[in-house]
Enzyme design. Structure first.
Site, PDB file in Angstrom:
ATOM      1  N   LYS A   1       4.175  14.223   8.679  1.00 46.01           N
ATOM      2  CA  LYS A   1       4.772  12.879   8.659  1.00 46.01           C
ATOM      3  C   LYS A   1       3.735  11.883   9.152  1.00 46.01           C
ATOM      4  O   LYS A   1       2.857  12.245   9.947  1.00 46.01           O
ATOM      5  CB  LYS A   1       6.004  12.826   9.577  1.00 46.01           C
ATOM      6  CG  LYS A   1       6.992  11.739   9.197  1.00 46.01           C
ATOM      7  CD  LYS A   1       7.882  12.174   8.047  1.00 46.01           C
ATOM      8  CE  LYS A   1       8.823  11.090   7.600  1.00 46.01           C
ATOM      9  NZ  LYS A   1       9.801  11.596   6.623  1.00 46.01           N
TER      10      LYS A   1
ATOM     11  N   ASP B   1       8.609   6.548   2.866  1.00 48.04           N
ATOM     12  CA  ASP B   1       9.723   6.727   3.805  1.00 48.04           C
ATOM     13  C   ASP B   1      10.209   5.314   4.143  1.00 48.04           C
ATOM     14  O   ASP B   1       9.922   4.370   3.401  1.00 48.04           O
ATOM     15  CB  ASP B   1       9.265   7.499   5.044  1.00 48.04           C
ATOM     16  CG  ASP B   1      10.435   8.048   5.853  1.00 48.04           C
ATOM     17  OD1 ASP B   1      10.889   9.150   5.543  1.00 48.04           O
ATOM     18  OD2 ASP B   1      10.916   7.374   6.782  1.00 48.04           O
TER      19      ASP B   1
HETATM   20  P1  NAD Z   1      15.376   2.368   3.598  1.00 46.69           P
HETATM   21  O1  NAD Z   1      14.356   1.633   4.389  1.00 46.69           O
HETATM   22  O2  NAD Z   1      15.391   2.238   2.126  1.00 46.69           O
HETATM   23  O3  NAD Z   1      16.838   1.954   4.126  1.00 46.69           O
HETATM   24  C1  NAD Z   1      17.222   2.021   5.463  1.00 46.69           C
HETATM   25  C2  NAD Z   1      18.571   1.341   5.542  1.00 46.69           C
HETATM   26  O4  NAD Z   1      19.106   1.519   6.857  1.00 46.69           O
HETATM   27  C3  NAD Z   1      18.506  -0.164   5.295  1.00 46.69           C
HETATM   28  O5  NAD Z   1      19.639  -0.558   4.570  1.00 46.69           O
HETATM   29  C4  NAD Z   1      18.566  -0.731   6.710  1.00 46.69           C
HETATM   30  O6  NAD Z   1      19.067  -2.071   6.739  1.00 46.69           O
HETATM   31  C5  NAD Z   1      19.533   0.244   7.337  1.00 46.69           C
HETATM   32  N1  NAD Z   1      19.514   0.254   8.795  1.00 46.69           N
HETATM   33  C6  NAD Z   1      18.462   0.335   9.628  1.00 46.69           C
HETATM   34  N2  NAD Z   1      18.870   0.314  10.901  1.00 46.69           N
HETATM   35  C7  NAD Z   1      20.220   0.227  10.872  1.00 46.69           C
HETATM   36  C8  NAD Z   1      21.235   0.137  11.850  1.00 46.69           C
HETATM   37  N3  NAD Z   1      20.929   0.157  13.135  1.00 46.69           N
HETATM   38  N4  NAD Z   1      22.512   0.037  11.440  1.00 46.69           N
HETATM   39  C9  NAD Z   1      22.822   0.011  10.130  1.00 46.69           C
HETATM   40  N5  NAD Z   1      21.916   0.090   9.146  1.00 46.69           N
HETATM   41  C10 NAD Z   1      20.645   0.176   9.519  1.00 46.69           C
HETATM   42  O7  NAD Z   1      15.265   3.899   4.049  1.00 46.69           O
HETATM   43  P2  NAD Z   1      15.734   5.191   3.248  1.00 46.69           P
HETATM   44  O8  NAD Z   1      14.596   5.637   2.408  1.00 46.69           O
HETATM   45  O9  NAD Z   1      17.054   4.987   2.640  1.00 46.69           O
HETATM   46  O10 NAD Z   1      15.841   6.245   4.454  1.00 46.69           O
HETATM   47  C11 NAD Z   1      16.969   6.289   5.315  1.00 46.69           C
HETATM   48  C12 NAD Z   1      16.908   7.543   6.161  1.00 46.69           C
HETATM   49  O11 NAD Z   1      16.829   8.677   5.312  1.00 46.69           O
HETATM   50  C13 NAD Z   1      15.712   7.680   7.102  1.00 46.69           C
HETATM   51  O12 NAD Z   1      16.116   8.425   8.227  1.00 46.69           O
HETATM   52  C14 NAD Z   1      14.716   8.501   6.278  1.00 46.69           C
HETATM   53  O13 NAD Z   1      13.777   9.174   7.103  1.00 46.69           O
HETATM   54  C15 NAD Z   1      15.677   9.453   5.621  1.00 46.69           C
HETATM   55  N6  NAD Z   1      15.172  10.078   4.399  1.00 46.69           N
HETATM   56  C16 NAD Z   1      14.764   9.336   3.340  1.00 46.69           C
HETATM   57  C17 NAD Z   1      14.351   9.973   2.181  1.00 46.69           C
HETATM   58  C18 NAD Z   1      13.981   9.218   0.946  1.00 46.69           C
HETATM   59  O14 NAD Z   1      13.675   9.853  -0.062  1.00 46.69           O
HETATM   60  N7  NAD Z   1      14.033   7.894   0.942  1.00 46.69           N
HETATM   61  C19 NAD Z   1      14.305  11.366   2.130  1.00 46.69           C
HETATM   62  C20 NAD Z   1      14.744  12.105   3.220  1.00 46.69           C
HETATM   63  C21 NAD Z   1      15.180  11.440   4.347  1.00 46.69           C
END
Ligand code: NAD
Length: 428
Positions: A106, A146
């Protein structure tokens, strides 16, 4: 909302618990409790106004016994080395549980990407590659997007790496844009992957998905496609999503009495997952401040924002109707909240199983890059469904056979596979 729990301590506590259950040898624990390698560095970037700003960057490579390290690069203003260590560790378990031949890594940069211009972002990600290029590569360590990073940034990073090594090397990074070595289906993969596992959990629990309601935290990449999948694949309703409003510095829950329409909300959401509050209200949506998403009357909770969101305090607010928690985000549940889930007999699909669709599709992207031959979206999603379904049932079988909690079962499956690879390679 402040994250009060150290994510890496949490990852180690989860590992220690299962290491005890598995009676793991102390030498094996010593290898797996800590990342194999860590890189901490500073990246000077010339800003548009001619000044130079210095950013702090990280890359953590946890374990590569099963294959090259794999994991995203996160841009976040409160990024810490411990968060990156935790996420790298979880990637090792995630790749192992999904049974793809990759290890765990990561990376991150302490920055709010919304404060940078497009050109500044490009210089920053190229700077990251300029520091790290000797220690990444298709057979070494393969980054991906990410939180806060995008396919376009991956395209620039692939270009920078290709220039440095003197040959087109799309397999150095995944999550690239379509037409630039990216895979069809990658955008949907994580959210849809969550829903494939929810579908299997519902079959196991004999729940009628068409009568089920989900409450989702976040409205970024994972949450958007989890919402679409829940409605379109399972026939269920999504009561709410939520997001963090950077201007107001609070999170908001966005709900609709008839269930939200993710396609509409996506038209009023920016690239960081922030919804236009005014337009949502005009369209009849209700906006509540804080943790309202977790209080909604729902059968399924899908936390898909950041780590530590379901903790000792917020877990007390969940509705008695909740039967499944599918962790779209990495590390959304603290060990204290986990105890509450166990006591309430809530079926948890742990993060590194539920959200493994992203890395599985990234693996497919690397395979397609190697072959220089690209699959259709249907082929990608069908292979993804097969992999996620197999992974879910592997963990469920372990959970039923050993009479252990799903998170422990997922760890048991993953750790056993990593330990076997270490044995085969003569590390232990
Ligand atoms: P992203 O940046 O696209 O979206 C994150 C979302 O969470 C946004 O809508 C943001 O406004 C919201 N958010 C942040 N803090 C918040 C809070 N305190 N309360 C409510 N909403 C809040 O990110 P993503 O790619 O969707 O990733 C989200 C999670 O999933 C992370 O933990 C990431 O590590 C995990 N993840 C992502 C992927 C991927 O392929 N994108 C894969 C595996 C895991």
């Amino acid at each position: 909302m402040a994250v009060s729990t150290n994510a890496f301590e949490m990852a180690q506590r989860q590992f220690d618990h299962v290491a005890d259950l598995l009676k793991l040898d102390p030498q094996v624990r010593e290898i797996l409790r800590w990342p194999a390698r860590e890189f901490h560095f500073r990246i000077p970037v010339v800003m548009d106004d001619g000044t130079t700003r210095v950013f702090t960057g990280f890359r953590v490579q946890h374990n590569d016994a099963r294959g090259p390290n794999k994991g995203g690069i996160r841009f976040h203003p409160s990024e810490t080395i411990d968060t990156v260590r935790a996420l790298a560790t979880w990637m090792t378990w995630k790749c192992a549980v999904a049974d793809i031949p990759l290890g765990g890594g990561k990376g991150g940069i302490i920055v709010d990407p919304a404060t940078l211009s497009v050109a500044e972002k490009e210089r920053l990600v190229r700077g990251w590659v300029d520091v790290m290029w000797r220690n990444i590569g298709p057979r070494q360590d393969v980054p991906a997007p990410d939180v806060g990073t995008t396919p376009q940034m991956m395209g620039w990073m692939m270009d920078e790496y290709s220039k440095l090594v003197g040959q087109y090397t799309p397999g150095v990074i995944t999550g690239k844009p379509l037409g630039g070595g990216g895979s069809l289906g990658r955008t949907e993969a994580t959210g849809y992957g969550v829903i494939y596992t929810v579908r299997e959990a519902m079959k196991h629990l004999k729940m009628d998905s068409t009568k089920c309601v989900a409450a989702i935290q976040g409205f970024g990449n994972v949450a958007q496609y989890a919402a679409i999948g829940f409605i379109e694949m399972l026939g269920g309703k999504v009561a709410c999503v939520s997001y963090y409003d950077r201007e107001d510095r609070v999170s908001y829950t966005v709900s609709h009495k008839d269930g939200i329409d993710p396609h509409f909300l996506m038209t009023i959401t920016d690239q960081y997952g922030s919804i236009d509050k005014k337009k949502a209200i005009e369209a009849g949506y209700q906006i509540e401040e804080g943790d309202a998403w977790i209080t909604k009357e729902a059968d399924v909770l899908i936390p898909s924002a950041l780590e530590g969101q379901i903790n000792a305090e917020t877990v007390q607010k969940i509705s008695p109707r909740v039967r499944i928690v599918a962790e779209g985000a990495n590390g959304p549940t603290t060990p204290e909240a986990d105890e509450v889930f166990k006591s309430k007999n809530i079926f948890v699909i742990p993060d590194f199983l539920a959200n493994a669709g992203g890395v599985t599709c990234s693996y497919f992207e690397g395979v397609q890059n190697d072959m220089n031959y690209y699959w259709t979206k249907e082929e990608v999603l069908s292979r993804l469904d097969t992999k996620m379904t197999q992974a879910f049932h592997g963990v469920l079988e372990m959970s039923l056979a050993q009479k252990v909690y799903m998170r422990d079962a997922a760890y048991m499956v993953a750790i056993a596979r990593v330990v076997k690879a270490m044995e085969l390679r003569g590390w232990i």
